[in-house]
Design a protein around this motif. Structure first.
Motif, PDB file in Angstrom:
ATOM      1  N   VAL A  10       0.933  -1.303  -0.179  1.00 17.55           N
ATOM      2  CA  VAL A  10       0.054   0.061   0.010  1.00 17.55           C
ATOM      3  C   VAL A  10       0.833   1.167   0.037  1.00 17.55           C
ATOM      4  N   GLU A  18      -1.846   5.143   3.002  1.00 24.81           N
ATOM      5  CA  GLU A  18      -2.721   4.245   3.767  1.00 24.81           C
ATOM      6  C   GLU A  18      -1.926   3.336   4.698  1.00 24.81           C
ATOM      7  N   GLU A  32      -2.491   5.502   7.900  1.00 23.94           N
ATOM      8  CA  GLU A  32      -3.624   5.610   8.399  1.00 23.94           C
ATOM      9  C   GLU A  32      -3.988   4.183   9.318  1.00 23.94           C
TER      10      GLU A  32
END
Lengths: 106, 143
Positions: B10, B14, B17
């Motif tokens: 990713v 991402e 997060e």
């Protein structure tokens, strides 16, 4: 004090000469600073400093032998360090496995 | 002293997060994390095995790194410092490095947590040591 100071422990283990001294003492048995200094390219005084740091961290047991001090390894403290590394490492392996599985699914 | 590195499929955003947003962390972590992601912010973690940890965010740069100190809620003397570093790794991937190292037992942490000031300085480390030598065997609880 009841629990060993794990910071002093890892601090003592962070230096390559100290790790080497510890390794030598655990393989070859107790020795004095003078005996150890002949095997290292540093002064006897430097070896004494390293040995004191290891003893302060509880890794070595100093015992006076006439005019010299003989140092022997205290394995309990190394077990403490190894146990910390093993349990904390295993937790991160689990967490990162879970993270990896989660991100790959998406 | 413990270091792990993993490359994930990713983008950095991402990954960041997944590491920091409590709702996203809950999806993979198996426990919960609450934190105030600012320097000196407080944090609380419920681990998958039911254990609880408290901590203090030391420094954070969104999308780059996060460093915090944490300790089991029932043993404030077992403090360690965790660092996350995230880096882009080619298109669509990123690399996460995690490091955890043990710190001296947790006096100043407890004192500061009680006082409501969680910022850390070199002085804390000195206080920490002095306190720990005297009280290491005593467990300190704080609400």
């Amino acid at each position: 004090m009841a629990r060993p100071d794990i910071d002093a422990l890892f601090g003592a283990l962070a230096d390559p000469t100290r790790r080497s001294l510890l390794d030598k003492l655990s393989r070859e048995g107790p020795a004095t600073a003078t005996q150890l200094a002949s095997a290292y390219p540093v002064t006897r005084q430097a070896v004494v400093k390293h040995l004191s740091a290891l003893a302060d961290a509880g890794l070595l047991h100093p015992q006076r032998d006439g005019r010299e001090v003989q140092y022997s390894v205290q394995p309990a403290q190394l077990d403490e360090a190894a146990a910390w590394l093993a349990s904390v490492g295993a937790r991160w392996d689990q967490r990162l496995d879970a993270l990896q599985r989660h991100l790959r699914k998406e | 002293m413990v270091e792990r590195e993993v490359v994930l499929p990713v983008e950095v955003g991402e990954l960041w997060e997944a590491l920091t947003e409590p709702e996203v962390v809950a999806e993979w972590f198996g426990g919960e994390v609450e934190w105030d992601l600012t320097d000196g912010g407080r944090m609380h973690v419920r681990e998958p095995d039911g254990g609880h940890r408290d901590g203090v965010v030391e420094s954070v740069t969104a999308g780059e790194h996060l460093r915090f100190r944490w300790w089991p809620s029932d043993d404030v003397t077992s403090v360690s410092e965790v660092t996350y570093v995230v880096q882009p790794e080619g298109a669509g991937s990123s690399r996460l490095t995690v490091m955890e190292r043990p710190l001296v037992p947790g006096a100043a942490t407890a004192v500061r947590a009680c006082a409501g000031d969680h910022r850390w300085s070199a002085l804390d480390d000195v206080l920490f040591r002095a306190w720990a030598r005297t009280y290491a065997s005593r467990s300190v609880g704080f609400a």
